[in-house]
Design an enzyme around this catalytic site. Structure first.
Site, PDB file in Angstrom:
ATOM      1  N   TYR A 199       0.834  -1.194   0.000  1.00  0.00           N
ATOM      2  CA  TYR A 199       0.000   0.000   0.000  1.00  0.00           C
ATOM      3  C   TYR A 199       0.876   1.254   0.000  1.00  0.00           C
ATOM      4  CZ  TYR A 199      -3.835  -3.147   1.405  1.00  0.00           C
ATOM      5  OH  TYR A 199      -4.758  -4.158   1.481  1.00  0.00           O
ATOM      6  N   LEU A 210     -18.324  -2.087   1.488  1.00  0.00           N
ATOM      7  CA  LEU A 210     -19.192  -1.012   0.991  1.00  0.00           C
ATOM      8  C   LEU A 210     -19.038  -0.807  -0.513  1.00  0.00           C
ATOM      9  CD1 LEU A 210     -18.755   1.627   3.859  1.00  0.00           C
ATOM     10  CD2 LEU A 210     -20.504  -0.146   3.607  1.00  0.00           C
TER      11      LEU A 210
END
Length: 336
Positions: free
Chosen positions: A54, A208
């Site tokens: 990341y 989500l």
């Protein structure tokens, strides 16, 4: 906050995990990122997920700084290894013994900790024998650098093989980290039944659907300014698959269900994921601290059969369910 056992182990994780995939070190400034981590702690979140890939290791640094000074024993810190890091040379990627042993040392340094609670194979490495990978994992467990091991986006067959080798080596493979949401259900047919049989839990990412399930994106309308769909640093590319009118229309059909329950659409989507018995935790990200508390409150939402039926009627026909897509998430060859 509620806490659940992770796989067939004695360790518990918070039902909501705070993750920093598309935010720390890239889309969100460090001060805001640290504020989000502190909001997670205030909400009772104890589990934090990151990866060395990341922002090319920067996300781990930001998380390490944000957690510095916290009682280490009260946290579960999870990170991952596989993707290309550093100068991205020919050995700076994959699940070879060399890369794993070098990567864990870098992760520990950046996270400012002596050990990580969960170390995960970020993808399946088709170019390294799985025996080599699992032996390296077993070695760093015995060195005390890692407490438990997990995988991410492995197929049911790969999980079974990895679990068998872990048992032979005397270490615990207790988790899988797949994508899972109302719109992405590819683990239901094979990965979940296999994991449940073997005593492995899911820690799911993108519950989500990159924010689509919050209802902020409306069909035929431009994305809100400052939202992920307008982010040129990678967010817009990741969310593109969901930005279709039929999907956005289906998501809007969830709004009256959430309204009837007195909750937000994001809380509805998270509660649906957490209703799956094989899901130990759902990973959330945030760009603002207030988002963390709102999403963490989803652990108190109980969806009854009527609500589940209405949700299925609204978006069930739009959900991706092809189990073969899990295998496609791992690259056919290393990037470097």
């Amino acid at each position: 906050m509620k806490y659940r056992y992770l796989g067939n182990s004695g360790v518990k994780v918070s039902a909501v995990t705070y993750g920093n995939w598309l935010t720390h070190g890239s889309q969100v400034e460090n001060d805001a990122a640290i504020a989000c981590v502190h909001a997670a702690l205030d909400a009772g979140i104890s589990t934090f997920d990151t990866a060395d890939v990341y922002a090319n290791t920067v996300a781990e640094e930001v998380l390490g700084t944000a957690l510095d000074g916290q009682r280490r024993e009260s946290l579960e810190i999870c990170t991952k290894v596989f993707g290309p890091t550093g100068p991205k040379g020919h050995n700076d990627v994959g699940l070879s013994r060399k890369h794993i042993l070098e990567s864990i040392n870098g992760s520990l340094r950046r996270l400012k900790t002596d050990y990580v609670d969960l170390y995960q194979a970020h993808r399946y490495d088709v170019e390294t024998p799985i025996e080599e990978t699992m032996q390296a994992f077993a070695d760093i467990v015995r060195q005390g650098k890692v407490l438990y091991i997990g995988v991410s986006e492995w197929t049911a067959d790969q999980i079974r093989e990895g679990h068998e080798l872990a048992q032979e080596l005397g270490v615990q493979l207790i988790s899988n980290q797949p994508q899972y949401s109302l719109l992405w259900r590819v683990i239901d047919a094979e990965v979940v039944p296999t994991s449940a049989e073997l005593g492995i839990s899911q820690i799911v990412w993108s519950p989500l659907a990159q924010g689509v399930l919050t209802g902020k994106y409306e069909p035929g309308a431009a994305p809100p300014e400052g939202s992920r769909a307008t982010d040129s640093k990678g967010g817009a590319d990741m969310i593109a698959r969901w930005m279709k009118d039929d999907i956005l229309e289906g998501v809007q059909r969830l709004r009256p269900i959430a309204d009837d329950l007195g909750i937000s659409m994001g809380q509805l989507a998270l509660a649906w994921v957490l209703k799956n018995d094989n899901v130990a935790s759902a990973i959330i990200g945030a760009s603002r601290p207030e988002q963390v508390g709102e999403n963490a409150a989803a652990v108190d939402v109980e969806l009854d059969d009527e609500a589940m039926g209405r949700i299925e009627q609204a978006v069930g026909g739009l959900a991706e369910r092809d189990a073969a897509l899990t295998a496609k998430s791992s690259p056919a060859q290393r990037e470097a």
